[in-house]
Design a protein around this motif. Structure first.
Motif, mmCIF file in Angstrom:
data_model
loop_
_atom_site.group_PDB
_atom_site.id
_atom_site.type_symbol
_atom_site.label_atom_id
_atom_site.label_comp_id
_atom_site.label_asym_id
_atom_site.label_seq_id
_atom_site.Cartn_x
_atom_site.Cartn_y
_atom_site.Cartn_z
ATOM 1 N N ARG A 23 3.550 -9.235 -5.866
ATOM 2 C CA ARG A 23 4.087 -7.878 -5.958
ATOM 3 C C ARG A 23 3.995 -7.432 -7.402
ATOM 4 N N ARG A 73 9.468 -6.882 -3.164
ATOM 5 C CA ARG A 73 8.340 -7.315 -2.340
ATOM 6 C C ARG A 73 8.101 -6.304 -1.216
ATOM 7 N N GLY A 74 6.851 -5.980 -1.005
ATOM 8 C CA GLY A 74 6.520 -5.026 0.045
ATOM 9 C C GLY A 74 6.714 -3.578 -0.360
ATOM 10 N N ARG A 131 1.490 3.152 -1.787
ATOM 11 C CA ARG A 131 1.527 2.395 -0.547
ATOM 12 C C ARG A 131 1.402 3.350 0.659
ATOM 13 N N ASP A 137 2.569 -9.710 2.899
ATOM 14 C CA ASP A 137 2.338 -8.276 2.657
ATOM 15 C C ASP A 137 0.859 -7.918 2.863
ATOM 16 N N TYR A 160 -0.760 -6.462 -0.329
ATOM 17 C CA TYR A 160 -0.930 -7.231 -1.555
ATOM 18 C C TYR A 160 -2.427 -7.262 -1.885
#
Lengths: 260, 260
Positions: free
Chosen positions: A24, A30-31, A100, A151, A154
């Motif tokens: 990350r 994270r995500g 994202r 993920d 990623y």
């Protein structure tokens, strides 16, 4: 015109600082956080995707060959500065970052799809990337991931997918395997791929199952009992006697091709 | 009884020194020297293979669980010493080394096989390993590699193959593509997998081609013109329009399953 970066720590290229630091971006959960895209093919796919590109960064020869939409900042640097920014020697020569993708509601994912893959417990970024690449090539229209998968955005997942993970409709489920009920309610035959099944995957006639959701679990543990209990069909890829399993990315590709 | 290693540089475990050093053992030519095998599954496959095992080395918990044939030296060490020997932190806990399999003559490879895969220009050890794993699982009886492929017995190839590359009949050809003539003379239909082909691989009825040799080339360049000119059939895996290619390991798995 590209702006030239001479200081590897230049905040304008902060999206690419220390790419080896982990799965990350520093300072993000994270995500979450921006997605890093590597290599000409994946960056070109990103630039043509309609996703919100934050910036492009690379050596002049690579950056100059890209068709970058107006308004996207483009930075170039020599190989040394670029390597110092990312923390390792780069062989691909160009990166980009983007916001994202906003996950579409499950109903929106399903409405446009006839073949979907559902991944459970896949914790290897490269396997997810490989599955993402094969899925798109072999006619899978969308991907669903259970909450324990690694993920899919990623950078290593995105890179191995050749960028296809960015553009394939994809949603990480929160209620697992509960949300499979919605998948079935939308008319999908849910098929679990599992080595111990009695049904040969080749015996499923794609024409009889116009909408199919294929569930794949991690190597080793395989699909959970809860997932296996929630599907319509459990099927296997026929293998040489005595062989335990294929790699999950190979099994996925075989199954995707079979379902076409 | 295992002997305990306390000095990471102990010459008895020299086969495992500095595994990250490269794709060959120090002091050997590329494509020669002992083969290093990692992880319980692959080591177990080696121990049951009849290949000449040089030694086994690992942490006591892993080593003690193996069924090691009499006469094979077994060494154990704590995790720290083991890591210092190999030069990185080991997560698999057990290694073995063996003499390189003696390549069988081409005629011997062919006589026992109905499905073979022929690899050209594959320079990625993990792709070769993945193909080796899928090949055995999906009914490929033997592998032929052109002289430019990476070493199939390098430890990363062997590891990704779960050890199957050690036990699958395999030969690196020296006269390429000249030796394909022998393959054809043995009654094999030679099929090149190439994205631009007119023939859908699914249209090849396995029953009509009891012996088939499938040629696979590297991602990017694909098969050479010389190889494409030497085959009976050029075939493709049908893909979503506009998608250029699958990863070679995924394409191999799809094609192997198709040829069963």
């Amino acid at each position: 015109m590209p702006e030239t970066i001479t200081d590897p720590r230049d905040p304008r290229v902060a999206d690419f600082h220390d790419l080896h630091a982990g799965d990350r971006r520093p300072g993000t959960e994270r995500g979450t956080g921006p997605v890093v895209v590597e290599g000409v093919t994946a960056v070109e796919r990103l630039l043509g995707s309609g996703l919100r590109v934050r910036c492009v960064y690379g050596i002049p020869g690579r950056v100059g060959a890209l068709d970058v939409p107006a308004g996207v900042p483009v930075y170039e640097a020599d190989k040394w500065v670029l390597s110092e920014t990312i923390g390792f020697r780069l062989t691909r020569g160009v990166l980009a970052s983007c916001e994202r993708p906003v996950p579409p509601p499950l109903a929106h994912v399903l409405v446009g799809a006839n073949r979907i893959a559902v991944l459970e417990g896949l914790n290897d970024h490269e396997n997810i990337g490989s599955i993402g690449r094969s899925a798109w090539a072999l006619g899978i229209d969308a991907l669903l991931l259970d909450p324990t998968c690694a993920d899919p955005y990623y950078r290593r997942s995105v890179r191995v997918s050749m960028g296809h993970l960015l553009t394939t409709p994809l949603r990480v489920l929160t209620d697992w395997p509960g949300e499979l009920d919605q998948v079935r309610a939308a008319g999908f035959t849910t098929v679990a791929l599992t080595p111990g099944a009695d049904v040969d995957l080749r015996s499923l006639d794609p024409a009889e199952h116009p909408r199919t959701a294929l569930l794949l679990g991690a190597e080793g543990p395989g699909l959970s009992d809860a997932a296996l209990a929630a599907v319509d069909v459990r099927a296997r890829i026929p293998m040489r006697p005595g062989v335990d399993s294929l790699g999950v990315a190979a099994a996925a590709a075989v199954a995707f091709a079979q379902l076409r």
